[in-house]
Enzyme design. Structure first.
Site, PDB file in Angstrom:
ATOM      1  N   ASP A 220       0.833  -1.204   0.000  1.00 36.28           N
ATOM      2  CA  ASP A 220       0.000   0.000   0.000  1.00 36.28           C
ATOM      3  C   ASP A 220       0.871   1.260   0.000  1.00 36.28           C
ATOM      4  O   ASP A 220       1.809   1.379   0.802  1.00 36.28           O
ATOM      5  CB  ASP A 220      -0.873   0.046   1.253  1.00 36.28           C
ATOM      6  CG  ASP A 220      -1.753  -1.183   1.426  1.00 36.28           C
ATOM      7  OD1 ASP A 220      -1.341  -2.282   1.025  1.00 36.28           O
ATOM      8  OD2 ASP A 220      -2.848  -1.046   1.991  1.00 36.28           O
ATOM      9  N   HIS A 222      -1.108   4.392  -0.599  1.00 35.36           N
ATOM     10  CA  HIS A 222      -2.190   5.225  -0.069  1.00 35.36           C
ATOM     11  C   HIS A 222      -1.960   6.733  -0.240  1.00 35.36           C
ATOM     12  O   HIS A 222      -2.050   7.498   0.719  1.00 35.36           O
ATOM     13  CB  HIS A 222      -2.401   4.912   1.413  1.00 35.36           C
ATOM     14  CG  HIS A 222      -3.360   3.790   1.654  1.00 35.36           C
ATOM     15  ND1 HIS A 222      -4.658   3.796   1.179  1.00 35.36           N
ATOM     16  CD2 HIS A 222      -3.215   2.609   2.302  1.00 35.36           C
ATOM     17  CE1 HIS A 222      -5.260   2.673   1.532  1.00 35.36           C
ATOM     18  NE2 HIS A 222      -4.404   1.929   2.198  1.00 35.36           N
ATOM     19  N   ASP A 249      -4.125  -0.615  -3.280  1.00 38.71           N
ATOM     20  CA  ASP A 249      -4.285   0.479  -2.317  1.00 38.71           C
ATOM     21  C   ASP A 249      -3.252   1.586  -2.534  1.00 38.71           C
ATOM     22  O   ASP A 249      -2.572   2.020  -1.603  1.00 38.71           O
ATOM     23  CB  ASP A 249      -4.215  -0.040  -0.875  1.00 38.71           C
ATOM     24  CG  ASP A 249      -5.531  -0.635  -0.406  1.00 38.71           C
ATOM     25  OD1 ASP A 249      -6.385  -0.934  -1.263  1.00 38.71           O
ATOM     26  OD2 ASP A 249      -5.705  -0.819   0.811  1.00 38.71           O
ATOM     27  N   ASP A 252      -6.490   6.820  -1.918  1.00 39.70           N
ATOM     28  CA  ASP A 252      -7.262   7.041  -0.681  1.00 39.70           C
ATOM     29  C   ASP A 252      -6.347   7.351   0.506  1.00 39.70           C
ATOM     30  O   ASP A 252      -5.202   6.955   0.555  1.00 39.70           O
ATOM     31  CB  ASP A 252      -8.156   5.845  -0.332  1.00 39.70           C
ATOM     32  CG  ASP A 252      -9.491   5.876  -1.063  1.00 39.70           C
ATOM     33  OD1 ASP A 252      -9.869   6.949  -1.553  1.00 39.70           O
ATOM     34  OD2 ASP A 252     -10.146   4.821  -1.147  1.00 39.70           O
ATOM     35  N   ARG A 253      -6.949   8.079   1.456  1.00 37.64           N
ATOM     36  CA  ARG A 253      -6.321   8.484   2.716  1.00 37.64           C
ATOM     37  C   ARG A 253      -5.252   9.551   2.508  1.00 37.64           C
ATOM     38  O   ARG A 253      -5.404  10.674   2.944  1.00 37.64           O
ATOM     39  CB  ARG A 253      -5.769   7.284   3.482  1.00 37.64           C
ATOM     40  CG  ARG A 253      -6.849   6.310   3.960  1.00 37.64           C
ATOM     41  CD  ARG A 253      -6.254   5.319   4.952  1.00 37.64           C
ATOM     42  NE  ARG A 253      -7.226   4.330   5.401  1.00 37.64           N
ATOM     43  CZ  ARG A 253      -8.098   4.504   6.377  1.00 37.64           C
ATOM     44  NH1 ARG A 253      -8.145   5.648   7.022  1.00 37.64           N
ATOM     45  NH2 ARG A 253      -8.926   3.548   6.718  1.00 37.64           N
ATOM     46  N   ASN A 281      -8.434  -3.230  -2.151  1.00 43.45           N
ATOM     47  CA  ASN A 281      -9.809  -2.951  -1.738  1.00 43.45           C
ATOM     48  C   ASN A 281     -10.134  -1.458  -1.785  1.00 43.45           C
ATOM     49  O   ASN A 281     -11.305  -1.077  -1.720  1.00 43.45           O
ATOM     50  CB  ASN A 281     -10.072  -3.499  -0.334  1.00 43.45           C
ATOM     51  CG  ASN A 281      -9.251  -2.812   0.742  1.00 43.45           C
ATOM     52  OD1 ASN A 281      -8.026  -2.797   0.680  1.00 43.45           O
ATOM     53  ND2 ASN A 281      -9.910  -2.238   1.741  1.00 43.45           N
ATOM     54  N   HIS A 282      -9.111  -0.600  -1.915  1.00 44.88           N
ATOM     55  CA  HIS A 282      -9.382   0.835  -2.043  1.00 44.88           C
ATOM     56  C   HIS A 282      -9.460   1.297  -3.493  1.00 44.88           C
ATOM     57  O   HIS A 282      -9.721   2.481  -3.739  1.00 44.88           O
ATOM     58  CB  HIS A 282      -8.332   1.652  -1.289  1.00 44.88           C
ATOM     59  CG  HIS A 282      -8.659   1.812   0.162  1.00 44.88           C
ATOM     60  ND1 HIS A 282      -9.357   2.892   0.660  1.00 44.88           N
ATOM     61  CD2 HIS A 282      -8.416   0.997   1.220  1.00 44.88           C
ATOM     62  CE1 HIS A 282      -9.507   2.751   1.966  1.00 44.88           C
ATOM     63  NE2 HIS A 282      -8.953   1.603   2.329  1.00 44.88           N
ATOM     64  N   HIS A 330      -3.559  -8.584  -2.980  1.00 49.03           N
ATOM     65  CA  HIS A 330      -3.665  -7.537  -1.972  1.00 49.03           C
ATOM     66  C   HIS A 330      -4.045  -8.064  -0.599  1.00 49.03           C
ATOM     67  O   HIS A 330      -3.414  -7.726   0.408  1.00 49.03           O
ATOM     68  CB  HIS A 330      -4.671  -6.471  -2.404  1.00 49.03           C
ATOM     69  CG  HIS A 330      -4.761  -5.336  -1.434  1.00 49.03           C
ATOM     70  ND1 HIS A 330      -3.755  -4.414  -1.269  1.00 49.03           N
ATOM     71  CD2 HIS A 330      -5.716  -4.991  -0.530  1.00 49.03           C
ATOM     72  CE1 HIS A 330      -4.079  -3.557  -0.331  1.00 49.03           C
ATOM     73  NE2 HIS A 330      -5.266  -3.884   0.138  1.00 49.03           N
ATOM     74  N   ARG A 380     -11.834  -7.013  10.801  1.00 45.73           N
ATOM     75  CA  ARG A 380     -12.226  -5.815  10.056  1.00 45.73           C
ATOM     76  C   ARG A 380     -13.738  -5.665   9.966  1.00 45.73           C
ATOM     77  O   ARG A 380     -14.240  -4.567   9.730  1.00 45.73           O
ATOM     78  CB  ARG A 380     -11.680  -5.866   8.626  1.00 45.73           C
ATOM     79  CG  ARG A 380     -10.188  -5.805   8.503  1.00 45.73           C
ATOM     80  CD  ARG A 380      -9.786  -5.966   7.051  1.00 45.73           C
ATOM     81  NE  ARG A 380      -8.344  -5.999   6.890  1.00 45.73           N
ATOM     82  CZ  ARG A 380      -7.581  -4.939   6.694  1.00 45.73           C
ATOM     83  NH1 ARG A 380      -8.123  -3.746   6.631  1.00 45.73           N
ATOM     84  NH2 ARG A 380      -6.272  -5.056   6.555  1.00 45.73           N
ATOM     85  N   HIS A 407      -2.212  -4.769   2.515  1.00 50.62           N
ATOM     86  CA  HIS A 407      -3.527  -4.597   3.149  1.00 50.62           C
ATOM     87  C   HIS A 407      -3.499  -4.223   4.619  1.00 50.62           C
ATOM     88  O   HIS A 407      -4.485  -3.729   5.138  1.00 50.62           O
ATOM     89  CB  HIS A 407      -4.322  -5.891   2.931  1.00 50.62           C
ATOM     90  CG  HIS A 407      -5.784  -5.825   3.223  1.00 50.62           C
ATOM     91  ND1 HIS A 407      -6.587  -4.747   2.880  1.00 50.62           N
ATOM     92  CD2 HIS A 407      -6.622  -6.726   3.821  1.00 50.62           C
ATOM     93  CE1 HIS A 407      -7.832  -4.988   3.238  1.00 50.62           C
ATOM     94  NE2 HIS A 407      -7.883  -6.181   3.826  1.00 50.62           N
TER      95      HIS A 407
END
Length: 476
Positions: A220, A222, A249, A252-253, A281-282, A330, A380, A407
């Site tokens: 990730d 991100h 990923d 995002d963020r 997943n993002h 991922h 989660r 992840h």
């Protein structure tokens, strides 16, 4: 007060200190010990829920908050933390109930009221989108005539013609470092070309590393653009002899998600057979609406740009097989022991553009390892967790040395688990500017030996993580 109760309070205080130092895992351990000594204290569960939230273990946080509410129905913090966790799991209606309870019990809490209002607006938006949803909507590229888009004379960047060039990428890297964007014509070009390449790839590309070459596997990132550049600075930029694989990923963020996406997509265009990107997943619509990527696209470019990215994300491969030795994906492994590499090969990812809440695609993007044998529902709140026995069986049945996944934050940047068969790599150091973790990447040579590399976060312009989120729901 009994000695057990006194000891439990001391453990709670240690948990609070761990929270203050951002050591979430240690905090969970202390709160757990306190609960074992005195299981009837709502605050112990509520505080542990907060630590779980920081670890993105939202399912566990919901369980703890619910237990705190059961013990003490007046626990405002527990309602608030359950609401935050449900938002993270995209369960907005459940979250709204708890935000309303918080506002009723604490009418002067402005933050809770703001989140309640944002949650109401988001529910209305989602309901509206569902009402107008088409089974097969037209592409956002429909009616987009690139040739008619004029690049103004005053545009001060390198021009992009019909093919990607290293010169354009080098200039783009500097533009992004200086807070500039690329022209929307070039942005459209890059997304459309990358989507075309991704779409033509199999669901699981199978790659080998020629003698003298190497591949770098990143987890990730991100939206942490400046940390991505640090990887390239330390480890070398993509080249014909240096392949890269980004394991999902990448958006995002962090607040430079478009910059990372354009850079990765441009390298995919330049080196289509030597640069790989798995879906995370993002790279999905529902996550992008909450965690900032949609808002960032609209702020820096326009809504159509986000829709084009969404189409490109849905075309991304779901895994990469490296040298027939390492399955890189991922999330992780499956709820069914019968699933094998051929099932991944046969999976038609183009039929289902968003992963949903069940099925192979969801599991590939969402699952996590656990130290105990067997499987259990994920901490989660989405997917499941799998033990070392599951990993061993899968690797042996498919002739693999290990799976490599991402992840999850790892404080040391990476972690080798399950007797060496499950490796987690996470490439966003000091995740969302608060976690204090290292970043890592893995180099693989033609001998397929793994070399783990760890690095620290670098300075970036004073823009906070989640700056482009469309609402305040995920701020704590």
């Amino acid at each position: 007060m009994t000695s057990a109760s006194t000891e439990a309070l001391e453990l709670k205080a240690k948990g609070n200190a761990a929270i203050a130092s951002r050591d979430w895992k240690t905090a969970v351990d202390f709160y757990t010990q306190a609960i074992e000594l005195d299981p009837n204290q709502a605050l112990f569960y509520s505080n542990r829920a907060q630590a779980h939230i920081r670890m993105e273990a939202y399912g566990s946080a919901i369980e703890d908050a619910a237990k705190a509410i059961e013990i003490d129905p007046a626990s405002v913090k527990a309602y608030y933390r359950r609401a935050i966790s449900n938002v993270a799991l995209l369960k907005y209606k459940e979250a709204l109930k708890d935000f309303r309870t918080v506002c009723k019990k604490a009418p002067n809490d402005k933050d809770a009221r703001l989140k309640m209002n944002e949650c109401e607006k988001l529910i209305r938006k989602i309901d509206f989108l569902k009402a107008i949803e088409q089974s097969d909507p037209p592409s956002a590229a429909e009616g987009l005539d690139l040739d008619s888009i004029v690049v103004e004379n005053e545009y001060d960047g390198v021009r992009l013609e019909k093919e990607m060039t290293q010169e354009f990428i080098d200039d783009m890297i500097e533009r992004f470092k200086n807070g500039k964007t690329i022209h929307k014509k070039y942005a459209y070009q890059i997304i459309l070309k990358a989507k075309e390449i991704f779409y033509a790839e199999p669901t699981m590309p199978e790659v080998t590393i020629p003698d003298g070459n190497k591949m770098t596997i990143c987890g990730d990132t991100h939206g942490q653009y400046f940390d991505l550049l640090e990887i390239f600075r330390r480890n070398g930029f993509p080249a014909e002899t240096h392949a890269y694989l980004f394991n999902g990923d990448f958006v995002d963020r962090g607040s430079w998600s478009t910059e990372i996406a354009f850079l990765l997509f441009s390298y995919k265009w330049l080196f289509p057979n030597n640069f790989y990107i798995n879906r995370g997943n993002h790279e999905t619509d529902d996550m992008n609406r909450v965690y900032g990527f949609e808002g960032e696209c609209k702020a820096k470019y326009n809504e159509r740009m986000f829709k084009l990215f969404s189409e490109a994300f849905s075309a991304l491969p779901l895994a990469t097989l490296v040298g027939s030795k390492y399955l890189v994906l991922h999330g992780g492994l499956f709820s069914d022991d019968k699933v094998n590499l051929d099932d991944i090969r046969k999976l038609n990812r183009h039929l289902k553009k968003q992963p949903g809440q069940e099925g192979l695609m969801m599991e590939m993007l969402w699952t996590d390892p656990q130290p105990d044998p067997g499987r259990r529902p994920s901490k989660r709140g989405v997917g499941q967790q799998f033990g070392p026995d599951v990993t061993k069986s899968f690797c042996e049945r498919n002739g693999l040395e290990a799976i490599i996944r991402s992840h999850e934050v790892r404080m040391g940047g990476y972690e080798v688990e399950h007797d060496g068969r499950c490796i987690t790599v996470f490439s966003a150091p000091n995740y969302v500017d608060t976690s204090g973790n290292k970043g890592a990447y893995i180099n693989v040579g033609s001998d397929y030996k793994l070399e783990h590399n760890v690095f620290d976060a670098v300075e970036h312009p004073p823009i906070k993580a989640m700056a482009y989120a469309q609402n305040s729901l995920m701020s704590m």
